[in-house]
Design a protein around this motif. Structure first.
Motif, mmCIF file in Angstrom:
data_model
loop_
_atom_site.group_PDB
_atom_site.id
_atom_site.type_symbol
_atom_site.label_atom_id
_atom_site.label_comp_id
_atom_site.label_asym_id
_atom_site.label_seq_id
_atom_site.Cartn_x
_atom_site.Cartn_y
_atom_site.Cartn_z
ATOM 1 N N UNK A 150 5.433 3.663 11.344
ATOM 2 C CA UNK A 150 5.217 4.916 10.620
ATOM 3 C C UNK A 150 4.003 4.830 9.717
ATOM 4 N N UNK A 151 3.872 3.709 8.972
ATOM 5 C CA UNK A 151 2.762 3.644 8.028
ATOM 6 C C UNK A 151 1.420 3.576 8.755
ATOM 7 N N UNK A 203 2.795 7.792 -3.689
ATOM 8 C CA UNK A 203 2.121 9.022 -3.263
ATOM 9 C C UNK A 203 1.753 8.933 -1.787
ATOM 10 N N UNK A 204 1.342 7.746 -1.339
ATOM 11 C CA UNK A 204 1.029 7.592 0.085
ATOM 12 C C UNK A 204 2.280 7.765 0.923
ATOM 13 N N UNK A 205 3.418 7.251 0.413
ATOM 14 C CA UNK A 205 4.684 7.418 1.132
ATOM 15 C C UNK A 205 5.043 8.893 1.278
ATOM 16 N N UNK A 260 0.812 -1.219 0.000
ATOM 17 C CA UNK A 260 0.000 0.000 0.000
ATOM 18 C C UNK A 260 0.843 1.266 0.000
ATOM 19 N N UNK A 261 1.942 1.255 0.761
ATOM 20 C CA UNK A 261 2.621 2.532 1.000
ATOM 21 C C UNK A 261 4.120 2.512 0.734
ATOM 22 N N UNK A 262 4.735 1.357 0.450
ATOM 23 C CA UNK A 262 6.197 1.266 0.283
ATOM 24 C C UNK A 262 6.943 1.667 1.545
#
Lengths: 123, 348
Positions: free
Chosen positions: B148-149, B311-313, B140-142
């Motif tokens: 953190x995520x 982009x989420x990262x 989802x977020x790399x």
């Protein structure tokens, strides 16, 4: 006895919460009350971290080998950790508010002692 | 039989030490001593959490519990008094409270056998929603640091409101302590902080001043690294923000509060406290304008050059910066209020 050692963390949590609560209720000094509040709070944080711990698990940061298919059993529970991470920072902010109140009270009554403050107010 | 025990001797030792420090911190008569023992208590706690795999929590506790909250207590004591007045009597009351608290503790302990075993991977807390985060964070977020995520993405609302709580606590301290200097001035001569020479106490150590002058840039560099590298290693906005705040507090303590106030005036300080929360909330709004839900950073891929997960990262990074700004300046503002007793002119 086996059960007690297996759940030693929880026993310590209860003891810390008892110490903190006793200090908030029984101590007359306002700063000691604030420290008691912080101890009660760390007890609760220890409780959350203890229920999220796993035997033989690593820290909740994935290694590059585990990117594609992480093994859930070998990674500690991140959820309880983030809840407590924010709780610590909010805890220091509330401790600051408590100390600010204590400082204001001290400058009105020149004492941290609860009984003296109450006597001053009755005058 | 020892290897089958889920907890090992080192942990038992630390847990006993923690209780010992708590008792000492509360029973010591000098408040300054109590503050220092409380700092030691926090360090022990931080070791326990690191031992249980909660590295981010341990990092935060080392910076916040052992560092900043000890400083808060010390700066309060500096403005008031460190001695406790002993008065006779009151033992019956203390004993009564002791009995009540012990009863509460016994009730809590009676629930102990119903708890899942310590470290059980299949306990309800570990087996329900947490595996989803572990399995899907990278896709989802790399972000390999799951804390953190989860902190900034999956539970972004939670963190937004926690940041607002820190902001509100900062405002609360302002409204409690802040005194307008013009009103409280009686016969002291008017003194402009910007032009007045810093008044070092002759007893201040030159070595401490020069050492902290040397250390502060490295502390700040490290704090920026902690914020920026929070995706891959322990750290993030909260920890980095607290270290940045602590570096400025170190300057204030080793030099003089005036030295700090020449650079950080009151108004910009408060604006910066608010701007961190605003940055966080604005990132959420930007997600709405690009077609997603509030704080759903995935929709930012239409303005950022990379794919949805990246982009989420990036969204997480922006949010962490916002958290860092608010935490840094609210820690600093709380310290200045406590140390100068709300006058913003001189103090610890």
């Amino acid at each position: 006895m086996e059960n007690l050692i297996a759940n030693f963390n929880y026993v310590i949590v209860v003891i810390l919460m008892m110490i903190g609560l006793w200090s908030m209720l029984a101590q007359k000094n306002l700063i000691k009350k604030c420290i008691g509040m912080a101890i009660l709070q760390t007890g609760i944080i220890l409780f959350f971290i203890s229920i999220g711990a796993k035997n033989n698990a690593l820290i909740p940061i994935l290694t590059e080998a585990a990117y594609s298919d992480p093994d859930v059993a070998t990674v500690a529970n991140p959820l309880t950790q983030i809840l407590m991470l924010t709780a610590i920072v909010v805890g220091v902010a509330t401790l600051g508010v408590g100390l600010g109140l204590a400082q204001k009270i001290y400058h009105q009554h020149s004492s941290f002692d609860e009984d003296e403050i109450l006597e001053n107010q009755r005058k | 039989m020892m290897p089958s025990l889920p907890i090992w001797q080192f942990d038992v030792l630390l847990l006993v030490l923690v209780v010992l420090f708590a008792v000492v911190a509360l029973s010591i008569r000098n408040l300054m001593g109590a503050a220092v023992v409380f700092g030691a208590y926090s360090f022990m706690m931080c070791l326990i959490w690191a031992g249980m795999g909660a590295v981010d929590v341990a990092f935060t506790e080392a910076a916040v519990g052992a560092g900043v909250s000890t400083v808060f207590i010390v700066s309060t004591i500096y403005n008031t008094s460190a001695t406790m007045r002993s008065r006779p009597g009151g033992m019956a009351f203390k004993l009564f409270i002791g009995v009540v608290v012990t009863l509460a503790g016994v009730f809590l302990l009676s629930a102990l056998p119903d708890f899942p075993d310590w470290g059980d991977p299949n306990s309800p807390a570990n087996a329900t929603v947490a595996p989803y985060y572990i399995e899907n964070s990278i896709r989802d977020t790399h972000v390999p640091n799951l804390v953190t995520s989860v902190l900034a993405d999956y539970r972004g609302f939670d963190t937004l409101l926690e940041t607002i709580v820190v902001f509100i606590a900062c405002i609360a301290i302002y409204s409690i302590l802040r005194i307008e200097t013009a009103k409280s001035k009686t016969d002291e001569p008017e003194e402009d902080i910007a032009t007045a020479p810093p008044s070092y106490d002759p007893s201040d150590s030159l070595i401490v001043r020069q050492a902290s002058r040397f250390m502060v840039p490295f502390m700040q560099l490290f704090a920026l690294y902690v914020i920026a590298h929070g995706h891959y290693s322990p750290g993030g906005g909260f920890q980095g923000g607290v270290i940045l705040g602590a570096s400025l507090i170190l300057l204030a303590i080793s030099f003089d509060l005036k030295f700090l106030l020449r650079q950080w005036r009151e108004k910009p300080l408060m604006l910066l406290v608010a701007s961190g929360v605003c940055l966080y909330a604005t990132v959420g709004l930007a997600c709405m304008f690009t077609g997603g839900n509030y704080l759903d950073y995935g929709s930012l891929d239409s303005v950022l050059p990379n794919d949805r997960a990246m982009a989420r990262s990036h969204g997480i990074l922006l949010v962490e910066i916002g958290v860092g700004i608010t935490v840094m300046f609210s820690m600093l503002a709380i310290h200045i209020n406590l140390a100068s007793n709300g006058r913003f002119d001189r103090g610890l």
